[in-house]
Design a protein around this motif. Structure first.
Motif, PDB file in Angstrom:
ATOM      1  N   THR A  20      15.183  -8.448   3.300  1.00  0.00           N
ATOM      2  CA  THR A  20      15.903  -8.969   2.146  1.00  0.00           C
ATOM      3  C   THR A  20      14.955  -9.485   1.072  1.00  0.00           C
ATOM      4  O   THR A  20      13.791  -9.785   1.341  1.00  0.00           O
ATOM      5  CB  THR A  20      16.843 -10.119   2.541  1.00  0.00           C
ATOM      6  N   TRP A  21      15.500  -9.598  -0.127  1.00  0.00           N
ATOM      7  CA  TRP A  21      14.715 -10.170  -1.212  1.00  0.00           C
ATOM      8  C   TRP A  21      15.638 -10.867  -2.179  1.00  0.00           C
ATOM      9  O   TRP A  21      16.839 -10.940  -1.952  1.00  0.00           O
ATOM     10  CB  TRP A  21      13.845  -9.100  -1.876  1.00  0.00           C
ATOM     11  N   LEU A  22      15.076 -11.390  -3.276  1.00  0.00           N
ATOM     12  CA  LEU A  22      15.810 -12.246  -4.203  1.00  0.00           C
ATOM     13  C   LEU A  22      16.397 -13.431  -3.432  1.00  0.00           C
ATOM     14  O   LEU A  22      15.686 -14.062  -2.665  1.00  0.00           O
ATOM     15  CB  LEU A  22      16.872 -11.440  -4.963  1.00  0.00           C
ATOM     16  N   GLN A  23      17.711 -13.697  -3.582  1.00  0.00           N
ATOM     17  CA  GLN A  23      18.229 -14.930  -3.002  1.00  0.00           C
ATOM     18  C   GLN A  23      19.249 -14.698  -1.893  1.00  0.00           C
ATOM     19  O   GLN A  23      19.216 -15.353  -0.860  1.00  0.00           O
ATOM     20  CB  GLN A  23      18.858 -15.785  -4.112  1.00  0.00           C
ATOM     21  N   VAL A  24      20.178 -13.776  -2.103  1.00  0.00           N
ATOM     22  CA  VAL A  24      21.350 -13.757  -1.230  1.00  0.00           C
ATOM     23  C   VAL A  24      20.986 -13.387   0.210  1.00  0.00           C
ATOM     24  O   VAL A  24      21.495 -13.983   1.157  1.00  0.00           O
ATOM     25  CB  VAL A  24      22.461 -12.846  -1.799  1.00  0.00           C
ATOM     26  N   GLY A  25      20.076 -12.410   0.382  1.00  0.00           N
ATOM     27  CA  GLY A  25      19.667 -12.054   1.738  1.00  0.00           C
ATOM     28  C   GLY A  25      18.804 -13.134   2.371  1.00  0.00           C
ATOM     29  O   GLY A  25      19.069 -13.592   3.493  1.00  0.00           O
ATOM     30  N   PRO A  26      17.752 -13.561   1.671  1.00  0.00           N
ATOM     31  CA  PRO A  26      16.878 -14.593   2.233  1.00  0.00           C
ATOM     32  C   PRO A  26      17.609 -15.891   2.574  1.00  0.00           C
ATOM     33  O   PRO A  26      17.196 -16.624   3.475  1.00  0.00           O
ATOM     34  CB  PRO A  26      15.848 -14.828   1.111  1.00  0.00           C
ATOM     35  N   GLN A  27      18.711 -16.178   1.879  1.00  0.00           N
ATOM     36  CA  GLN A  27      19.473 -17.378   2.201  1.00  0.00           C
ATOM     37  C   GLN A  27      20.041 -17.285   3.629  1.00  0.00           C
ATOM     38  O   GLN A  27      20.016 -18.250   4.382  1.00  0.00           O
ATOM     39  CB  GLN A  27      20.628 -17.534   1.202  1.00  0.00           C
ATOM     40  N   ALA A  28      20.536 -16.120   3.984  1.00  0.00           N
ATOM     41  CA  ALA A  28      21.111 -15.938   5.324  1.00  0.00           C
ATOM     42  C   ALA A  28      20.030 -16.096   6.394  1.00  0.00           C
ATOM     43  O   ALA A  28      20.210 -16.814   7.380  1.00  0.00           O
ATOM     44  CB  ALA A  28      21.775 -14.567   5.429  1.00  0.00           C
ATOM     45  N   THR A  29      18.888 -15.444   6.189  1.00  0.00           N
ATOM     46  CA  THR A  29      17.865 -15.482   7.236  1.00  0.00           C
ATOM     47  C   THR A  29      17.185 -16.852   7.296  1.00  0.00           C
ATOM     48  O   THR A  29      16.704 -17.262   8.343  1.00  0.00           O
ATOM     49  CB  THR A  29      16.818 -14.371   7.033  1.00  0.00           C
ATOM     50  N   ARG A  30      17.187 -17.566   6.162  1.00  0.00           N
ATOM     51  CA  ARG A  30      16.644 -18.936   6.173  1.00  0.00           C
ATOM     52  C   ARG A  30      17.392 -19.788   7.195  1.00  0.00           C
ATOM     53  O   ARG A  30      16.817 -20.591   7.911  1.00  0.00           O
ATOM     54  CB  ARG A  30      16.800 -19.553   4.776  1.00  0.00           C
ATOM     55  N   LEU A  31      18.724 -19.613   7.242  1.00  0.00           N
ATOM     56  CA  LEU A  31      19.515 -20.425   8.154  1.00  0.00           C
ATOM     57  C   LEU A  31      19.285 -20.018   9.607  1.00  0.00           C
ATOM     58  O   LEU A  31      19.489 -20.808  10.523  1.00  0.00           O
ATOM     59  CB  LEU A  31      20.999 -20.329   7.783  1.00  0.00           C
ATOM     60  N   LEU A  32      18.867 -18.786   9.830  1.00  0.00           N
ATOM     61  CA  LEU A  32      18.565 -18.376  11.210  1.00  0.00           C
ATOM     62  C   LEU A  32      17.247 -18.979  11.682  1.00  0.00           C
ATOM     63  O   LEU A  32      17.136 -19.421  12.826  1.00  0.00           O
ATOM     64  CB  LEU A  32      18.520 -16.853  11.321  1.00  0.00           C
ATOM     65  N   THR A  33      16.236 -19.014  10.823  1.00  0.00           N
ATOM     66  CA  THR A  33      14.969 -19.648  11.244  1.00  0.00           C
ATOM     67  C   THR A  33      15.207 -21.118  11.520  1.00  0.00           C
ATOM     68  O   THR A  33      14.594 -21.691  12.422  1.00  0.00           O
ATOM     69  CB  THR A  33      13.856 -19.547  10.174  1.00  0.00           C
TER      70      THR A  33
END
Lengths: 421, 436
Positions: free
Chosen positions: B20-33
């Protein structure tokens, strides 16, 4: 191929008890959309969210609150006054069978109930208790009073939303809290994230836990560059009309279509987008100098003048056709433009029809179906979040729930007499 | 502490390949880490492929260094590439993730990705629709390699549907779904919309919810799934009761500024206080609260007007009420007024700007909301935290890396050697060939 890989029943083994006010309705709705059995335990007078309009009736009616309908799909309702001593035996039994208890509302009520449910969790160590309160259960603001508006103010979203300042830089319009109910949306989404984490943790360890969610913090997470910009540079972003808040005031962005609809249409500096604008202008017969050596020269000598020219052309192009036509033509050129639609403009849009984005829910009391939003993702064919049942009438499932709590007819009647169920 | 066994994390053993890139994808994976998943950010060095957020300003100041802490200061031009590892916003969006470089335009790059997919639980991407299929890396392709794989794709309109090829960013989705329209003063004023890409955030939260539901199912039954996540549909989900009201009344939806048309609450709005663009939000929910407010104002003549004594009266004279109330608040210090009103049980809160929230907000401080995390180039900076405390498996935005965002390709060695199991010679060759 008839395999169903959608997540719409992935939580079907979970029972959630939902207690409290409008702060928590959406969190429960999300779990219900993934198949969890969500039982609202309501006081005899009904949940506070039944008193929020608008109503599907001329006068307020707790059975006709559209707020309640919208945020309580798929759920069950049992009248159980959780604060009454008489109901404690039933509650203990329900707690022993539940996976998650959602406690939402003002600090005093939730803190008192949290005490009770922490004790109940000792008998059922797998129980996950999730509290949602305006500011969290500790800290100096814990007992402050809040509404959606106040949360949007303190949480920082209001400060970045609103209208352009006047030419001298001062604002003559207030900051705006975007409607509607977004502090509760943010809290509900984060509560669902936290509960899913707790469920995964329980699969590994067999242990439940206590979650203390703060609406204030949930709102705070969602202002994008505002905090990093300040922390790293000391600059404070300023609100501006229908575009991103930024340390400087950027180009105004709203334009209006021939049928009077505001359009979100802007150009990035990429060459590709400039060519796309030129194509659109050609299609609608507006003369322009884009792509000519003359314009290339202007870009070299006066970038601002070139940008103004492009923007004026854009405004003229948008103004030449109805919004939907501009939308499709611009998208065909690869431009991410969109009309600023009213939500209902999407109800009959062929795209959402094709995706099945709306759930048609039967409302026997109206003698009709209503279309609800709810699908936020599909597995290619079927929705991951899925809603089939209208919100429950007050106490619609009391008997069923009380029987599960081990009460026989006589005891249910006795509790009813005391207005505890 | 030595010898102390680390408590398990909810997503221990979960590996996510993050394209993912920009915001919407990285937001999801941020919550997984945040809950323990090993998230591997896959990036490539080409200017065209690099995450725009990596070079979105502002950047860490010149003096920021790996062993330093937060000191604001001057940032001079480092050039675009010189800023890849210095972006404030990127650092806030991607903490806890591993970072590798991998060239997916190279056939060997795609082979290597497929090899990584074999041992992964999930893969996430938010490319333009169809890009992954073109590479032969779509869900159906990857599923043949790993039938358990969970595939999250986030796009503006959704991958299926009439507008599947349309281009959409957060603001586009907000405009299309109705969220932009709903925000602002009543017509004929234009919509105020959103001062940021709300629909680059909420769909990220939804992504995380679904990924965690899918991971739970995968752990118990070995089933994966494909998730076609649409920002516009999320917008509809968040449009409140407007769709229902329209179906009942047949009337077009309207905007109502900061007022509350769904309850008999008035006054209800933002009122100017003393100072430069200072405001306070006040919501009066009952006659009792109104009387307290009147008392706090010193019972001025205008407030004793019988038209204002009842909720219905206040509602029907709301313009005048707002004007009069503002004439009182303008002389007040915003925080002092908030305190005075809250003491009386009146919902009131300062319209807080970033410095108010970061430097001053005593609640966020007491709850430890901002989290300091080290970054390998710019040192230790605060990132935004997770809004809930979990008693047994606390949120940890530093994730398995214990760091803020990864530098571009920072974890190539660890990931390719330890996780993928490539040998020294293989790594050297792939590097030489421009694959990693």
């Amino acid at each position: 191929m008839n395999e169903d890989l959608s997540l719409s029943s992935s939580l079907a083994d979970l029972t959630v008890l939902e207690i409290g006010d409008q702060i928590g309705d959406y969190a429960g709705l999300l779990l219900a959309g993934l198949g969890a059995e969500v039982i609202k335990l309501e006081p005899p007078g009904g949940s506070p969210s039944r008193r929020i309009g608008p109503f599907a009736s001329s006068a307020p009616d707790p059975e006709r609150s559209l707020f309640f309908w919208r945020y309580n799909l798929n759920k069950k309702s049992a009248i159980v006054d959780v604060d009454r001593l008489e109901a404690q035996a039933a509650i203990e039994k329900l707690a022993s069978q539940a996976d998650i208890v959602l406690l939402a509302g003002e600090f005093e009520a939730v803190e008192r109930r949290a005490e009770t449910w922490r004790k109940l969790a000792e008998a059922n160590p797998r129980l996950i208790v999730c509290s949602i309160t305006p500011f969290g259960l500790d800290g100096p603001y814990r007992a402050l009073k809040a509404t959606d508006l106040v949360q949007m103010a303190l949480g920082g979203i209001m400060a970045v939303c609103g209208y352009d300042p006047q030419p001298d830089g001062t604002y003559d319009t207030p900051p705006i809290a975007p409607a509607m109910w977004h502090s509760y949306h943010l809290a509900g989404e984060y509560a669902a994230v936290a509960m899913m984490a707790a469920i995964n943790f329980r699969e590994l360890t067999g242990q439940g836990q206590f979650i203390d969610l703060s609406v204030h913090e949930a709102v705070n997470t969602c202002t994008e560059v505002a905090i990093p910009t300040y922390v790293y540079s000391g600059m404070v972003v300023k609100r501006q009309t229908a575009r991103h808040a930024a340390p400087n005031i950027t180009h105004a962005r709203l334009s209006t279509s021939a049928d009077g609809v505001f359009m979100l249409a802007n150009l990035s500096p990429f060459e590709r987008e400039q060519r796309a604008l030129a194509q659109l202008a050609d299609q609608v017969g507006i003369g322009h100098v884009l792509g000519t050596p003359e314009f290339a020269q202007l870009e070299k000598e006066d970038r601002v003048a070139a940008a103004v020219y492009r923007n004026d052309l854009l405004v003229e192009v948008v103004g030449s056709l109805p919004a939907n036509e501009i939308f499709h033509r611009a998208q065909a050129q690869g431009l991410a433009w969109s009309p600023i639609r009213r939500p209902e403009d999407n109800l009959d849009d062929p795209h959402f029809q094709a995706r099945g984005s709306f759930a048609a829910i039967e409302h026997p009391e109206l003698g009709r179906t209503l279309r609800y939003p709810g699908t936020v993702a599909i597995d290619g064919r079927t929705p991951h979040f899925s809603y089939q049942r209208r919100a429950p009438r007050l106490g619609e499932h009391t008997e069923e729930v009380m029987r599960r709590a081990g009460l026989d007819d006589a005891r249910i009647a006795a509790l009813r007499a005391k207005a505890a169920v | 502490m030595d010898g102390e066994r680390k408590a398990p994390r909810p997503l221990d053993g979960v590996r996510v390949i993050d394209l993912t890139w920009l915001q919407v994808g990285p937001q999801a994976t941020r919550l997984l880490t945040t809950f323990g998943a090993q998230v591997i950010r896959v990036e490539w060095r080409d200017r065209k492929a690099i995450d725009f957020i990596r070079y979105t300003p502002p950047f860490a100041p010149d003096h920021a260094r790996a062993d330093g802490g937060r000191i604001q200061g001057v940032t001079r031009g480092h050039g675009i590439a010189g800023n890849y590892d210095r972006g404030a916003y990127f650092n806030n969006t991607n903490p806890g993730k591993y970072g590798i470089t991998l060239n997916l335009n190279h056939p060997k790059g795609r082979d290597l990705l497929k090899r990584m997919v074999r041992d992964a639980n999930a893969i996430c991407e938010n490319f333009s629709p169809g890009q992954m299929d073109k590479w032969g890396l779509g869900y159906e392709d990857l599923r043949k390699i790993n039938p358990r794989i969970i595939y999250l794709q986030t796009t503006g309109m959704g991958k299926a549907g009439v507008y599947k090829d349309y281009v959409s960013y957060g603001p586009t989705a907000q405009a299309f779904s109705g969220l932009t329209f709903l925000s602002g003063l009543p017509e004929p004023q234009p919509p105020a919309g959103w001062g940021y890409s709300y629909l680059d955030h909420s769909p990220g939260y939804f992504g995380a919810i679904m990924l965690m539901a899918a991971i739970r199912r995968q752990r118990s039954s070995g089933i994966g799934c494909y998730i076609d996540m649409s920002q516009c549909e999320t917008g509809l989900m968040l449009s409140g009761t407007s769709l229902l009201e329209h179906q009942i009344t047949g009337k077009p939806t309207t905007r109502y500024g900061n007022r509350m048309p769904f309850l008999d609450w008035a006054p209800h709005g933002a009122y100017r206080c003393f100072g430069d663009d200072n405001w306070i939000a006040i919501s009066i929910q009952s006659d009792e609260q109104w009387r307290s407010l009147v008392e706090e104002m010193g019972s001025p003549q205008w407030a004793m007007d019988s038209r204002f004594a009842t909720a219905a009266g206040r509602k029907s004279h709301e313009d005048e009420l707002d004007e009069k109330l503002a004439s009182f608040t303008i002389g007040c210090d915003r925080y002092d007024l908030m305190r005075r009103l809250q003491v009386r049980g009146i919902p009131a809160g300062v319209v807080q700007k970033a410095p108010d929230r970061f430097d001053r907000d005593p609640q966020l401080k007491a709850r430890g909301y901002y989290v300091d995390l080290p970054h390998s180039e710019i040192g230790t900076w605060p990132v935004e935290g997770f809004p809930a405390r979990l008693s047994r498996s606390p949120a940890d935005v530093g994730g398995p890396t214990g760091r803020a965002a990864p530098k571009l390709g920072e974890d190539n060695n660890f990931v390719y050697r330890e996780l993928v199991g490539l040998g020294e010679a293989e790594i050297a060759e792939l590097t030489r060939e421009g694959v990693i």
